[in-house]
Every structure is written in structure tokens, then in C-alpha cells.
Design a protein around this motif. Sequence first.
Motif, PDB file in Angstrom:
ATOM      1  N   VAL A 265      36.182  33.872  42.017  1.00 25.51           N
ATOM      2  CA  VAL A 265      35.969  33.752  43.440  1.00 25.51           C
ATOM      3  C   VAL A 265      34.440  33.666  43.235  1.00 25.51           C
ATOM      4  O   VAL A 265      33.424  34.622  42.934  1.00 25.51           O
ATOM      5  N   ALA A 266      33.605  33.022  44.715  1.00 29.83           N
ATOM      6  CA  ALA A 266      32.380  32.690  45.094  1.00 29.83           C
ATOM      7  C   ALA A 266      32.020  33.652  45.552  1.00 29.83           C
ATOM      8  O   ALA A 266      32.637  34.526  46.713  1.00 29.83           O
ATOM      9  N   CYS A 267      30.957  34.389  45.533  1.00 28.62           N
ATOM     10  CA  CYS A 267      30.722  35.722  46.732  1.00 28.62           C
ATOM     11  C   CYS A 267      29.157  36.272  45.824  1.00 28.62           C
ATOM     12  O   CYS A 267      28.213  35.716  44.953  1.00 28.62           O
ATOM     13  N   GLU A 268      28.869  37.657  46.276  1.00 22.82           N
ATOM     14  CA  GLU A 268      27.614  37.622  45.888  1.00 22.82           C
ATOM     15  C   GLU A 268      27.207  38.723  45.160  1.00 22.82           C
ATOM     16  O   GLU A 268      28.033  38.729  45.232  1.00 22.82           O
TER      17      GLU A 268
ATOM     18  N   ASN B 229      28.996  33.408  41.801  1.00 26.53           N
ATOM     19  CA  ASN B 229      27.724  32.566  42.092  1.00 26.53           C
ATOM     20  C   ASN B 229      28.352  31.548  43.551  1.00 26.53           C
ATOM     21  O   ASN B 229      27.745  31.032  44.391  1.00 26.53           O
ATOM     22  N   VAL B 230      28.806  30.608  42.436  1.00 29.35           N
ATOM     23  CA  VAL B 230      29.271  29.279  43.030  1.00 29.35           C
ATOM     24  C   VAL B 230      30.337  28.551  42.248  1.00 29.35           C
ATOM     25  O   VAL B 230      30.455  28.675  40.880  1.00 29.35           O
TER      26      VAL B 230
ATOM     27  N   ARG C  73      32.486  22.015  44.297  1.00 31.14           N
ATOM     28  CA  ARG C  73      32.673  21.336  45.762  1.00 31.14           C
ATOM     29  C   ARG C  73      32.834  22.841  47.167  1.00 31.14           C
ATOM     30  O   ARG C  73      33.035  22.611  48.002  1.00 31.14           O
ATOM     31  N   ASN C  74      32.119  23.668  45.671  1.00 29.01           N
ATOM     32  CA  ASN C  74      30.997  25.365  47.083  1.00 29.01           C
ATOM     33  C   ASN C  74      32.523  25.964  47.434  1.00 29.01           C
ATOM     34  O   ASN C  74      32.710  26.240  49.134  1.00 29.01           O
ATOM     35  N   VAL C  75      33.998  25.419  46.981  1.00 26.98           N
ATOM     36  CA  VAL C  75      34.633  26.189  47.041  1.00 26.98           C
ATOM     37  C   VAL C  75      34.864  27.900  46.953  1.00 26.98           C
ATOM     38  O   VAL C  75      33.720  28.515  46.278  1.00 26.98           O
ATOM     39  N   ALA C  76      35.787  28.802  47.888  1.00 28.85           N
ATOM     40  CA  ALA C  76      36.024  29.876  47.619  1.00 28.85           C
ATOM     41  C   ALA C  76      36.309  30.489  46.905  1.00 28.85           C
ATOM     42  O   ALA C  76      36.023  31.990  46.060  1.00 28.85           O
ATOM     43  N   THR C  77      37.413  30.232  45.671  1.00 35.60           N
ATOM     44  CA  THR C  77      38.196  30.213  44.700  1.00 35.60           C
ATOM     45  C   THR C  77      38.973  29.513  44.414  1.00 35.60           C
ATOM     46  O   THR C  77      38.779  28.309  44.593  1.00 35.60           O
ATOM     47  N   GLU C  78      38.678  29.925  42.826  1.00 38.46           N
ATOM     48  CA  GLU C  78      40.066  28.730  42.040  1.00 38.46           C
ATOM     49  C   GLU C  78      40.742  29.467  40.822  1.00 38.46           C
ATOM     50  O   GLU C  78      40.262  30.425  40.706  1.00 38.46           O
ATOM     51  N   VAL C  79      42.020  29.143  41.088  1.00 41.11           N
ATOM     52  CA  VAL C  79      43.115  30.428  39.521  1.00 41.11           C
ATOM     53  C   VAL C  79      43.921  29.022  39.083  1.00 41.11           C
ATOM     54  O   VAL C  79      43.526  28.197  39.411  1.00 41.11           O
TER      55      VAL C  79
END
Length: 155
Positions: free
Chosen positions: A100-103, A138-139, A142-148
Amino acid sequence: MSGRIDARLKELGIELPAAAAPAANYVPYVVSGNMIFVSGQIPVLNGDIKFKGKVGTDITVEQGQQSARLCALNLIAQARQAAGGDLDRIVRVVKLGGFVACEASFTDQPEVINGASDLMVQVFGDAGRHARFAVGANVLPRNVATEVEAIFELA
């Protein structure tokens, strides 16, 4: 092919996307023995990235769950291809790995990746229950929000 899992997808109103080609120097899946190892899938539909940015900052947790669900649809599409088009050959979803891309202060990664986990159980029933990890990054590509990513067991 049309089998029990295809009937379940239809009952749920789900149409799987086409299995995406890899974006770099890797293969979309590897079959080793009776296991399918599916490379990480991002939230792409018909060639378009659907969820970009960081969960909790740019998009909501609920949108992050939708992103993870789309990743899971892409995982199933790859698994279908690996199983020769017959999803009934999949006897178990063994493991999911979710990013999960997040802070740095965001801590709801498990809730986000539930979007993928819940779909696996809806589609495969008890055989969809799996081991899992859900971590923040942190990233993502392709700047996606998630990868599974996933591991499936074949009959």
C-alpha cells in the motif's frame, strides 16, 4: 471454459479483465509443480491505471480497498491463464502479499488489502482463505495506490 468458479464470477456480476502483459523484464506468473506464483498486479483495467497516489493522503481507505480488489481481479485473470483457462483447477489461494502506497504514519494497510482478500473468499469460498502480508511503501510503480501478488495451488 465454463465451470463452477466461472459460474460464481457470473453470479457476483464480475467480469475478469484480460491478463496484462508484464511491464518490464519478468513473466506474469510461474507454474512450479502444483503452484502458481503470480507477479504483483497493479490496479489496471483495460490498460488504464485506476487508482494513483497514497492511501490516506490522496485517496481514501475505501478507494484503496477498491484498488486492492482490482489488483485481485488481475491476479485471478493471470491465474486463469496459468491454469489453461480453467479456474476450477485452482484448489486454494495460498498467500497474498499486499503493498500500500502511504505516508509513514498510515497504519491501515490490513484494511486496504482486505479489498483483495475479501474478493478471493467471495470467488473461491473457503479455498479463498489465505495467508497474507500487508505492508506500507513510500511509493509504488507508476504511482499506483496498491500492488498485490499471489500464490495459488493447482489440482
